[in-house]
Design a protein around this motif. Structure first.
Motif, PDB file in Angstrom:
ATOM      1  N   GLN A 235     -10.749   9.673  -9.219  1.00 27.22           N
ATOM      2  CA  GLN A 235      -9.467   9.001  -9.040  1.00 27.22           C
ATOM      3  C   GLN A 235      -9.663   7.511  -8.780  1.00 27.22           C
ATOM      4  O   GLN A 235      -8.902   6.676  -9.272  1.00 27.22           O
ATOM      5  CB  GLN A 235      -8.690   9.644  -7.886  1.00 27.22           C
ATOM      6  N   LEU A 236     -10.700   7.177  -8.032  1.00 29.86           N
ATOM      7  CA  LEU A 236     -11.014   5.766  -7.780  1.00 29.86           C
ATOM      8  C   LEU A 236     -11.404   5.058  -9.074  1.00 29.86           C
ATOM      9  O   LEU A 236     -11.018   3.906  -9.313  1.00 29.86           O
ATOM     10  CB  LEU A 236     -12.145   5.643  -6.761  1.00 29.86           C
TER      11      LEU A 236
ATOM     12  N   LEU B 146       0.820  -1.212   0.000  1.00 34.66           N
ATOM     13  CA  LEU B 146       0.000   0.000   0.000  1.00 34.66           C
ATOM     14  C   LEU B 146       0.856   1.266   0.000  1.00 34.66           C
ATOM     15  O   LEU B 146       0.360   2.366  -0.251  1.00 34.66           O
ATOM     16  CB  LEU B 146      -0.929  -0.002   1.217  1.00 34.66           C
ATOM     17  N   GLY B 147       2.144   1.094   0.291  1.00 33.49           N
ATOM     18  CA  GLY B 147       3.054   2.242   0.275  1.00 33.49           C
ATOM     19  C   GLY B 147       3.196   2.865  -1.091  1.00 33.49           C
ATOM     20  O   GLY B 147       3.640   4.014  -1.215  1.00 33.49           O
ATOM     21  N   ALA B 148       2.802   2.118  -2.139  1.00 32.37           N
ATOM     22  CA  ALA B 148       2.840   2.686  -3.491  1.00 32.37           C
ATOM     23  C   ALA B 148       1.963   3.924  -3.597  1.00 32.37           C
ATOM     24  O   ALA B 148       2.213   4.807  -4.430  1.00 32.37           O
ATOM     25  CB  ALA B 148       2.392   1.636  -4.503  1.00 32.37           C
ATOM     26  N   THR B 149       0.935   4.001  -2.773  1.00 30.21           N
ATOM     27  CA  THR B 149       0.029   5.154  -2.816  1.00 30.21           C
ATOM     28  C   THR B 149       0.647   6.410  -2.206  1.00 30.21           C
ATOM     29  O   THR B 149       0.032   7.481  -2.246  1.00 30.21           O
ATOM     30  CB  THR B 149      -1.291   4.842  -2.084  1.00 30.21           C
ATOM     31  N   GLY B 150       1.850   6.274  -1.654  1.00 25.02           N
ATOM     32  CA  GLY B 150       2.544   7.471  -1.165  1.00 25.02           C
ATOM     33  C   GLY B 150       2.728   8.492  -2.271  1.00 25.02           C
ATOM     34  O   GLY B 150       2.749   9.701  -2.021  1.00 25.02           O
ATOM     35  N   VAL B 151       2.829   8.023  -3.517  1.00 22.48           N
ATOM     36  CA  VAL B 151       2.934   8.924  -4.666  1.00 22.48           C
ATOM     37  C   VAL B 151       1.668   9.768  -4.798  1.00 22.48           C
ATOM     38  O   VAL B 151       1.737  10.966  -5.108  1.00 22.48           O
ATOM     39  CB  VAL B 151       3.186   8.114  -5.955  1.00 22.48           C
ATOM     40  N   ASP B 152       0.507   9.157  -4.553  1.00 20.73           N
ATOM     41  CA  ASP B 152      -0.757   9.898  -4.608  1.00 20.73           C
ATOM     42  C   ASP B 152      -0.745  11.036  -3.587  1.00 20.73           C
ATOM     43  O   ASP B 152      -1.202  12.149  -3.870  1.00 20.73           O
ATOM     44  CB  ASP B 152      -1.927   8.966  -4.315  1.00 20.73           C
ATOM     45  N   LEU B 153      -0.219  10.744  -2.405  1.00 20.72           N
ATOM     46  CA  LEU B 153      -0.128  11.769  -1.366  1.00 20.72           C
ATOM     47  C   LEU B 153       0.808  12.887  -1.807  1.00 20.72           C
ATOM     48  O   LEU B 153       0.513  14.073  -1.597  1.00 20.72           O
ATOM     49  CB  LEU B 153       0.346  11.136  -0.058  1.00 20.72           C
ATOM     50  N   PHE B 154       1.927  12.534  -2.426  1.00 21.61           N
ATOM     51  CA  PHE B 154       2.841  13.544  -2.964  1.00 21.61           C
ATOM     52  C   PHE B 154       2.130  14.461  -3.956  1.00 21.61           C
ATOM     53  O   PHE B 154       2.312  15.681  -3.935  1.00 21.61           O
ATOM     54  CB  PHE B 154       4.017  12.875  -3.684  1.00 21.61           C
ATOM     55  N   PHE B 155       1.311  13.884  -4.826  1.00 17.03           N
ATOM     56  CA  PHE B 155       0.625  14.676  -5.843  1.00 17.03           C
ATOM     57  C   PHE B 155      -0.392  15.641  -5.223  1.00 17.03           C
ATOM     58  O   PHE B 155      -0.542  16.776  -5.679  1.00 17.03           O
ATOM     59  CB  PHE B 155      -0.066  13.762  -6.851  1.00 17.03           C
ATOM     60  N   ILE B 156      -1.096  15.191  -4.200  1.00 22.39           N
ATOM     61  CA  ILE B 156      -2.041  16.090  -3.514  1.00 22.39           C
ATOM     62  C   ILE B 156      -1.283  17.246  -2.866  1.00 22.39           C
ATOM     63  O   ILE B 156      -1.690  18.415  -2.968  1.00 22.39           O
ATOM     64  CB  ILE B 156      -2.860  15.323  -2.453  1.00 22.39           C
ATOM     65  N   ILE B 157      -0.172  16.915  -2.206  1.00 24.29           N
ATOM     66  CA  ILE B 157       0.654  17.947  -1.568  1.00 24.29           C
ATOM     67  C   ILE B 157       1.167  18.934  -2.615  1.00 24.29           C
ATOM     68  O   ILE B 157       1.173  20.153  -2.400  1.00 24.29           O
ATOM     69  CB  ILE B 157       1.824  17.311  -0.795  1.00 24.29           C
ATOM     70  N   SER B 158       1.594  18.413  -3.776  1.00 19.14           N
ATOM     71  CA  SER B 158       2.100  19.290  -4.849  1.00 19.14           C
ATOM     72  C   SER B 158       1.032  20.271  -5.311  1.00 19.14           C
ATOM     73  O   SER B 158       1.317  21.453  -5.543  1.00 19.14           O
ATOM     74  CB  SER B 158       2.571  18.453  -6.048  1.00 19.14           C
ATOM     75  N   GLY B 159      -0.196  19.782  -5.463  1.00 20.61           N
ATOM     76  CA  GLY B 159      -1.284  20.667  -5.845  1.00 20.61           C
ATOM     77  C   GLY B 159      -1.505  21.764  -4.831  1.00 20.61           C
ATOM     78  O   GLY B 159      -1.801  22.917  -5.186  1.00 20.61           O
ATOM     79  N   PHE B 160      -1.345  21.432  -3.568  1.00 22.05           N
ATOM     80  CA  PHE B 160      -1.536  22.402  -2.486  1.00 22.05           C
ATOM     81  C   PHE B 160      -0.430  23.458  -2.496  1.00 22.05           C
ATOM     82  O   PHE B 160      -0.697  24.663  -2.488  1.00 22.05           O
ATOM     83  CB  PHE B 160      -1.558  21.668  -1.139  1.00 22.05           C
ATOM     84  N   VAL B 161       0.829  22.993  -2.519  1.00 23.62           N
ATOM     85  CA  VAL B 161       1.944  23.924  -2.327  1.00 23.62           C
ATOM     86  C   VAL B 161       2.244  24.751  -3.579  1.00 23.62           C
ATOM     87  O   VAL B 161       2.911  25.781  -3.477  1.00 23.62           O
ATOM     88  CB  VAL B 161       3.227  23.185  -1.876  1.00 23.62           C
ATOM     89  N   ILE B 162       1.750  24.320  -4.739  1.00 22.51           N
ATOM     90  CA  ILE B 162       2.079  25.062  -5.953  1.00 22.51           C
ATOM     91  C   ILE B 162       1.516  26.481  -5.897  1.00 22.51           C
ATOM     92  O   ILE B 162       2.148  27.435  -6.377  1.00 22.51           O
ATOM     93  CB  ILE B 162       1.566  24.327  -7.220  1.00 22.51           C
TER      94      ILE B 162
ATOM     95  N   TYR C 112      -7.486  11.852   2.056  1.00 22.96           N
ATOM     96  CA  TYR C 112      -8.458  12.947   2.023  1.00 22.96           C
ATOM     97  C   TYR C 112      -8.907  13.319   3.434  1.00 22.96           C
ATOM     98  O   TYR C 112      -9.057  14.507   3.750  1.00 22.96           O
ATOM     99  CB  TYR C 112      -9.654  12.562   1.144  1.00 22.96           C
ATOM    100  N   ILE C 113      -9.112  12.333   4.279  1.00 20.52           N
ATOM    101  CA  ILE C 113      -9.475  12.611   5.678  1.00 20.52           C
ATOM    102  C   ILE C 113      -8.341  13.351   6.378  1.00 20.52           C
ATOM    103  O   ILE C 113      -8.574  14.283   7.162  1.00 20.52           O
ATOM    104  CB  ILE C 113      -9.812  11.296   6.411  1.00 20.52           C
ATOM    105  N   THR C 114      -7.102  12.958   6.085  1.00 20.90           N
ATOM    106  CA  THR C 114      -5.935  13.629   6.670  1.00 20.90           C
ATOM    107  C   THR C 114      -5.924  15.103   6.308  1.00 20.90           C
ATOM    108  O   THR C 114      -5.690  15.969   7.164  1.00 20.90           O
ATOM    109  CB  THR C 114      -4.636  12.958   6.182  1.00 20.90           C
TER     110      THR C 114
ATOM    111  N   THR D  41      -9.134   2.562   0.399  1.00 19.29           N
ATOM    112  CA  THR D  41      -8.905   2.821   1.819  1.00 19.29           C
ATOM    113  C   THR D  41      -7.809   3.855   2.011  1.00 19.29           C
ATOM    114  O   THR D  41      -7.953   4.810   2.793  1.00 19.29           O
ATOM    115  CB  THR D  41      -8.519   1.527   2.557  1.00 19.29           C
ATOM    116  N   MET D  42      -6.695   3.675   1.289  1.00 15.90           N
ATOM    117  CA  MET D  42      -5.577   4.613   1.423  1.00 15.90           C
ATOM    118  C   MET D  42      -5.940   6.004   0.922  1.00 15.90           C
ATOM    119  O   MET D  42      -5.600   7.016   1.565  1.00 15.90           O
ATOM    120  CB  MET D  42      -4.365   4.079   0.653  1.00 15.90           C
ATOM    121  N   LEU D  43      -6.655   6.072  -0.200  1.00 21.04           N
ATOM    122  CA  LEU D  43      -7.046   7.381  -0.724  1.00 21.04           C
ATOM    123  C   LEU D  43      -7.993   8.079   0.251  1.00 21.04           C
ATOM    124  O   LEU D  43      -7.896   9.296   0.466  1.00 21.04           O
ATOM    125  CB  LEU D  43      -7.712   7.227  -2.098  1.00 21.04           C
TER     126      LEU D  43
END
Length: 364
Positions: free
Chosen positions: A228-229, A39-55, A255-257, A249-251
Motif C-alpha cells: 500500500q505504501l 492527513l484526514g484524507a487517510t480516513g478512507v484507508d481506515l474505512f477500507f480496512i474496516i470494510s475488509g474486516f466486517v465483510i 495497523y497498530i490500532t 505515519t497514518m497507515l
C-alpha cells in the motif's frame, strides 16, 4: 465459526474516520490544512480496512448469496438515495443562483446515474465528492459475492493472496515502466486494485481475531502494508495532499490500532460520542461535503464569521442532517428491507407447494 456480536471498537473507529474525512474536506485547499487536517484524507484507508474486516462478519449471517445481496443493498442504498437527492436539491438551487457546474452533462442524467451508485462505469460525474469511494466498495462486494456463489469463500485467504500478487505486479510495473497509460487504464477498469491491500488487511485482521495469529498471516499483513505504501507514491488519489512520510505515519497508526484491537486493548476509544459518530458515520460521510464547503462555510464567512466558527457551524449542520437520515431513513429502511426479505423467504416454500399441486392436477 459462530456469529459475532456487534463490535463497538469498530463503530468508534468508523466515527473517527468519518470525522477525519469531514475536517479534511473543510480545510481542503485552505492554509488550515497544514495543521494536520490534510492527513484526514487517510480516513478512507481506515474505512477500507474496516470494510475488509466486517465483510466476513456479514457473510457469516448470510445463508446464501441472495441474503448477502439484500444485506448490502439495504445497508447502502436507502441512505445514499436520500443523500443524493438532498445534495442535488442544493446544487440545483446553487445553479439557479449562478453556481458554475464544471461538467457538461445534463444534471438530470447526472442525478439518475448517481442513484445507481455505478455512475463511475457510466462515465457520469459524482454528485458529491465522497461518492468516489463507493464504487471501490461495490467492486469489493462483487468479489465477495462471486466467492459466495462459487462456494469459494472458505478459500478467501488463498484468493486474496493471489490477488495480492497481481497488485504487486501492478505496483512493480508502475515503478519500473514508462507505460503509465496502460496501467492507468487497468486501474480505471478495476479501481479496487489500488486499494485491495487495505481490504485484504481487514480480512487478515478478522482471521487473526477470530481464528488465530499465524506467521503466514503476519507476513501477508506486512506485505499488504508495504504494498500500500508503494502504491501511494505512484498512483494514489490523495498523494497530492500529503507527503509520503505523512501517509506512512497514518497507515502505521491504523495497523497498530488494529493490532491493539486484536490484543483487546482498544476499548478506551469507545464512548458515547464515538459510538454515536460511528452509528451515523455512513450518512455523515455521504452528506457533508457540498453542503458544508459550498454553502454553509462560505455563507457564514460572508456574514463575518471566522473560518473556524464557520467550520463549527458546518459540522453541526452536517451532524444534524446525518443524524436525521440515520434515524428516519437508514435504520427504518434497514429493518423494513430485511423484514420484507424474511417474509418473502417464508412465502417461497408455500408458493412452491402450490405450484407443485397445480402441476400434479394438470398432469392428472
Amino acid at each position: 465459526m459462530s456469529t459475532k456480536k456487534r463490535i463497538f471498537e469498530l463503530d468508534a473507529l468508523r466515527g473517527i474516520a468519518a470525522l477525519m474525512v469531514v475536517f479534511f474536506h473543510f480545510t481542503l485547499d485552505r492554509p488550515q490544512a497544514a495543521y494536520g487536517f490534510n492527513l484526514g484524507a487517510t480516513g478512507v484507508d481506515l474505512f477500507f480496512i474496516i470494510s475488509g474486516f466486517v465483510i466476513l462478519m456479514s457473510t457469516e449471517r448470510c445463508k446464501s448469496w441472495k441474503d448477502f445481496v439484500v444485506s448490502r443493498v439495504s445497508r447502502l442504498y436507502p441512505a445514499y438515495w436520500v443523500a443524493v437527492s438532498f445534495t442535488s436539491i442544493f446544487i440545483v438551487l446553487a445553479l439557479l443562483n449562478g453556481y458554475h457546474q464544471k461538467h457538461d452533462i445534463n444534471f438530470g442524467v447526472r442525478f439518475l446515474g448517481n442513484l445507481t451508485m455505478f455512475q463511475y462505469y457510466m462515465n457520469i460525474p459524482d454528485i458529491d465528492g465522497p461518492y468516489w469511494t463507493l464504487i471501490i466498495e461495490l467492486v469489493f462486494y462483487v468479489l465477495i459475492l462471486i466467492l459466495m456463489v462459487t462456494k469459494g469463500l472458505k478459500l478467501i485467504e488463498k484468493v486474496g493472496t493471489a490477488l495480492l500478487a497481481i497488485v504487486l505486479v501492478f505496483s512493480l510495473l508502475y515503478n519500473f515502466t514508462s507505460n503509465d497509460v496502460m496501467l492507468e487504464k487497468i486501474s480505471d477498469a478495476v479501481p479496487l486494485i489500488k486499494y485491495f491491500p487495505l481490504f485484504f488487511s481487514g480480512i487478515l485482521f478478522y482471521k487473526m481475531k477470530f481464528d488465530k495469529v499465524t506467521a503466514l498471516r503476519l507476513v501477508l499483513l506486512t506485505i499488504c502494508f508495504c504494498l500500500q505504501l508503494s502504491l501511494f507514491s505512484k498512483c494514489y488519489n490523495i498523494r497530492g495532499y500529503m507527503s509520503f512520510s505523512g501517509y506512512s505515519t497514518m497507515l502505521s497508526i491504523y495497523y497498530i490500532t488494529f493490532l491493539l484491537f486484536l490484543a483487546g486493548k482498544l476499548g478506551f476509544i469507545v464512548n458515547k460520542v464515538t459510538s454515536q459518530l460511528g452509528e451515523i458515520s455512513y450518512s455523515l460521510y455521504l452528506v457533508h461535503q457540498f453542503i458544508s464547503i459550498k454553502i454553509v462555510i462560505p455563507q457564514l464567512m460572508k456574514i463575518g464569521c471566522t473560518f473556524w466558527l464557520a467550520a463549527f457551524g458546518a459540522l453541526v449542520t452536517s451532524l444534524t442532517i446525518a443524524l436525521l437520515i440515520n434515524r428516519f431513513v437508514e435504520k427504518p429502511s434497514l429493518v423494513y428491507c430485511r423484514e420484507w426479505y424474511k417474509n418473502l423467504k417464508r412465502s417461497e416454500p408455500a408458493t412452491e407447494k402450490k405450484v407443485s399441486l397445480a402441476y400434479q392436477q394438470v398432469v392428472k
